[in-house]
Design a protein around this motif. Sequence first.
Motif, PDB file in Angstrom:
ATOM      1  N   UNK A  28       3.590   8.969   6.133  1.00  0.00           N
ATOM      2  CA  UNK A  28       3.960   9.038   7.463  1.00  0.00           C
ATOM      3  C   UNK A  28       3.450   9.499   8.570  1.00  0.00           C
ATOM      4  N   UNK A  29       2.841  10.683   8.074  1.00  0.00           N
ATOM      5  CA  UNK A  29       2.166  11.554   8.904  1.00  0.00           C
ATOM      6  C   UNK A  29       0.624  10.806   9.348  1.00  0.00           C
ATOM      7  N   UNK A  30       0.106  10.376   8.346  1.00  0.00           N
ATOM      8  CA  UNK A  30      -1.251   9.447   8.400  1.00  0.00           C
ATOM      9  C   UNK A  30      -1.156   8.302   9.247  1.00  0.00           C
ATOM     10  N   UNK A  31       0.062   7.353   9.142  1.00  0.00           N
ATOM     11  CA  UNK A  31       0.359   6.316   9.766  1.00  0.00           C
ATOM     12  C   UNK A  31       0.440   6.818  11.515  1.00  0.00           C
ATOM     13  N   UNK A  32       1.142   7.914  11.622  1.00  0.00           N
ATOM     14  CA  UNK A  32       1.383   8.090  13.006  1.00  0.00           C
ATOM     15  C   UNK A  32       0.032   8.421  13.511  1.00  0.00           C
ATOM     16  N   UNK A  33      -0.726   9.466  12.975  1.00  0.00           N
ATOM     17  CA  UNK A  33      -2.066   9.691  13.345  1.00  0.00           C
ATOM     18  C   UNK A  33      -3.125   8.495  13.617  1.00  0.00           C
ATOM     19  N   UNK A  34      -2.911   7.442  12.799  1.00  0.00           N
ATOM     20  CA  UNK A  34      -3.890   6.390  12.761  1.00  0.00           C
ATOM     21  C   UNK A  34      -3.319   5.626  13.863  1.00  0.00           C
ATOM     22  N   UNK A  35      -2.249   5.603  14.242  1.00  0.00           N
ATOM     23  CA  UNK A  35      -1.584   4.971  15.525  1.00  0.00           C
ATOM     24  C   UNK A  35      -1.989   5.393  16.792  1.00  0.00           C
ATOM     25  N   UNK A  82      -7.315  11.666   7.655  1.00  0.00           N
ATOM     26  CA  UNK A  82      -7.544  11.729   6.150  1.00  0.00           C
ATOM     27  C   UNK A  82      -6.665  13.077   5.952  1.00  0.00           C
ATOM     28  N   UNK A  83      -6.153  13.191   4.586  1.00  0.00           N
ATOM     29  CA  UNK A  83      -5.450  14.319   4.040  1.00  0.00           C
ATOM     30  C   UNK A  83      -6.307  14.531   2.760  1.00  0.00           C
ATOM     31  N   UNK A  84      -6.946  15.869   2.962  1.00  0.00           N
ATOM     32  CA  UNK A  84      -7.672  16.298   1.800  1.00  0.00           C
ATOM     33  C   UNK A  84      -8.772  15.341   1.341  1.00  0.00           C
ATOM     34  N   UNK A  85      -9.323  14.615   2.311  1.00  0.00           N
ATOM     35  CA  UNK A  85     -10.579  13.730   2.292  1.00  0.00           C
ATOM     36  C   UNK A  85     -10.005  12.260   1.687  1.00  0.00           C
ATOM     37  N   UNK A  86      -8.670  11.879   1.613  1.00  0.00           N
ATOM     38  CA  UNK A  86      -8.386  10.600   1.275  1.00  0.00           C
ATOM     39  C   UNK A  86      -7.634   9.920   2.395  1.00  0.00           C
ATOM     40  N   UNK A  87      -7.774   8.669   2.561  1.00  0.00           N
ATOM     41  CA  UNK A  87      -7.241   7.738   3.474  1.00  0.00           C
ATOM     42  C   UNK A  87      -5.786   7.365   3.139  1.00  0.00           C
ATOM     43  N   UNK A  88      -5.048   7.006   4.026  1.00  0.00           N
ATOM     44  CA  UNK A  88      -3.667   6.381   3.771  1.00  0.00           C
ATOM     45  C   UNK A  88      -3.531   5.607   2.848  1.00  0.00           C
ATOM     46  N   UNK A  89      -4.566   4.642   2.265  1.00  0.00           N
ATOM     47  CA  UNK A  89      -4.544   3.639   1.359  1.00  0.00           C
ATOM     48  C   UNK A  89      -4.450   4.368  -0.048  1.00  0.00           C
ATOM     49  N   UNK A  90      -5.039   5.522  -0.208  1.00  0.00           N
ATOM     50  CA  UNK A  90      -5.079   6.141  -1.455  1.00  0.00           C
ATOM     51  C   UNK A  90      -3.494   6.554  -1.770  1.00  0.00           C
ATOM     52  N   UNK A  91      -2.652   6.800  -0.741  1.00  0.00           N
ATOM     53  CA  UNK A  91      -1.457   7.595  -1.248  1.00  0.00           C
ATOM     54  C   UNK A  91      -0.421   6.580  -1.668  1.00  0.00           C
ATOM     55  N   UNK A  92       0.467   7.043  -2.634  1.00  0.00           N
ATOM     56  CA  UNK A  92       1.682   6.142  -2.802  1.00  0.00           C
ATOM     57  C   UNK A  92       1.977   5.894  -4.344  1.00  0.00           C
ATOM     58  N   UNK A  93       2.922   5.673  -4.759  1.00  0.00           N
ATOM     59  CA  UNK A  93       3.110   5.684  -6.352  1.00  0.00           C
ATOM     60  C   UNK A  93       2.406   4.478  -6.745  1.00  0.00           C
ATOM     61  N   UNK A  94       2.007   4.461  -8.000  1.00  0.00           N
ATOM     62  CA  UNK A  94       1.654   3.320  -8.672  1.00  0.00           C
ATOM     63  C   UNK A  94       2.815   2.281  -8.934  1.00  0.00           C
ATOM     64  N   UNK A  95       2.888   1.221  -9.359  1.00  0.00           N
ATOM     65  CA  UNK A  95       3.809   0.369  -9.700  1.00  0.00           C
ATOM     66  C   UNK A  95       4.943   0.778 -10.715  1.00  0.00           C
TER      67      UNK A  95
END
Length: 137
Positions: A52-59, A121-134
């Motif tokens: 959520x934070x990364x989405x806000x910052x990217x916007x 980035x959060x700890x050098x990871x972009x938004x797309x790197x975060x989230x639970x796997x399937x």
Amino acid sequence: MRANMKNLIKDCRGFTLLELIIVITIFGIISSIAIPRFNNSLALANTVKIKADLEVINTAIALYEVSHHRRPQNIKIDLDEFIADVDKMSPPQGDCLMRDGSKQKITAKEYTLDAKGERALCQNHPLADFGPSAKVS
């Protein structure tokens, strides 16, 4: 009256060793099931906050580019007009879930921009790197 009290005291007894062992075993089984699920819930909550934070910052980055015709250099200085309390925005500490199925320990104290200033980035990871796997247990 005294006879009744003595009989009452004689009838009171404690738990047997077997009863105590059974109760302790049941508590052990329940806690072995509940604690890992609780830990995974904390990691999932941390992941949701980071996303959520990364989405806000990217916007805010996109809004900044439109308004100033350049990319921001610093989140806290450049994006303060687009994010309320941006100086208080920080990643949660602890485990979070990565899209590849691994857990990452977050120790970063603040979000950063990539080298081009295009995304947060959060700890050098972009938004797309975060989230639970399937598969989430």
